[in-house]
Design an enzyme around this catalytic site. Sequence first.
Site, mmCIF file in Angstrom:
data_model
loop_
_atom_site.group_PDB
_atom_site.id
_atom_site.type_symbol
_atom_site.label_atom_id
_atom_site.label_comp_id
_atom_site.label_asym_id
_atom_site.label_seq_id
_atom_site.Cartn_x
_atom_site.Cartn_y
_atom_site.Cartn_z
ATOM 1 C CG ASP A 227 -0.378 -0.536 2.472
ATOM 2 O OD1 ASP A 227 0.747 -1.076 2.428
ATOM 3 O OD2 ASP A 227 -1.009 -0.410 3.534
ATOM 4 C CG ASP A 251 -2.050 -7.718 -12.768
ATOM 5 O OD1 ASP A 251 -1.778 -7.031 -13.763
ATOM 6 O OD2 ASP A 251 -3.110 -8.360 -12.649
#
Length: 360
Positions: A227, A251
């Site tokens: 994050d 990804d």
Amino acid sequence: MAHKIAVIPGDGIGPEIVREARRVLDSADGKYGFELEYTQLLMGGASIDVHGVPLTDEAIAQAKASEAVLMGSIGGDAKTSPWYKLEPQLRPEAGLLKIRKELNLFANLRPAYLYDELRAACPLRDEVIGDGFDMMIMRELTGGLYFGARETVVENGVRKAVDTLVYNEEEIRRIAVKGFDIARKRRRKVCSVDKANVLDSSRLWRAVVEEVSRDYPDVELSHMLVDNCAMQLVKDPAQFDVILTENMFGDILSDEASMVTGSIGMLSSASLNETKFGLYEPSHGSAPDIAGKDIANPIATILSAAMMLRYSLDLDEAADAIEAAVSQVLREGYRTVDIMSEGCTRVGTAEMGTLIAARV
Ligand code: NAD
């Protein structure tokens, strides 16, 4: 001795952009004293048209007998192309999944580099861009959440879905080794990205990456939670050299990193296995909407060819020369339509390839 390269032009703009990448490689091979021997293979729609399948066993065998594969892109317009009336396993994209599996390509490399000349295309503010950035996202490609067991069930009338995130230490070790090796060809910094404050798989990831790092005392290792990494990519992208991460985090982060560089026509990529073998292709698709018009940007494919020289053939000097030639052409103001801006000279696909080849 000549290096054996398999070439897959593919569909749509694939043949046009691969032709230009080959033009640039050919201009480098005379100058830097290496030789490339090409074998052309069919994959995707082009293979369906000839063989009825998107990838033949013979093409796989020829790819395996090569040192690297240089690819354009495959696929057509899903709404209009007859290829998409076939069963899913016979469609163009099935060829790509098959070759990745057959060649055991577990490490995906996506560079995110900001050309000073294309700063205007970068959505970040000038003070955030600073002197620019140059990072490499290394994503594990064959494990994790996308390959774990999954099911959707109904329990007591309530629908429930489960996906499983599994990594064993060997899968982590082999991608970590690749990451540190790649860092040695760059600025010798690896930032391993995980969610070790929550996930067991991330705690194992972190432990194994630490173990591997002991064999690379010359490479600086840091860890970052995913994050935080998503924020840092848009706050201070210059801090990163190699970002090493698992499949799903990679990804998402690699798409985020590529967006901050601007144009899709500039983004190269590579997928590697345990040996030096790799499959090199642009990050974009086959762009059927602009195929055959001589307007596609060939630079992503040309930069993929440079990656091939660097990572599969250890021809770093020639790779540097190709990358420098791309910079020079941009500095001189030549642009394909996708990266065009005021005051620049618009050129087509073939002319862009010719200009770069002449500057290698
Ligand atoms: P795309 O990347 O082909 O195109 C998206 C948009 O970007 C289009 O407007 C296109 O014209 C433009 N564009 C792409 N590459 C460009 C370039 N080099 N220069 C200038 N403009 C460029 O994505 P899509 O339209 O979603 O997919 C088209 C086909 O490509 C589909 O069949 C898809 O499955 C396939 N595809 C293949 C690969 C691959 O071969 N690895 C990857 C992604 C998509």
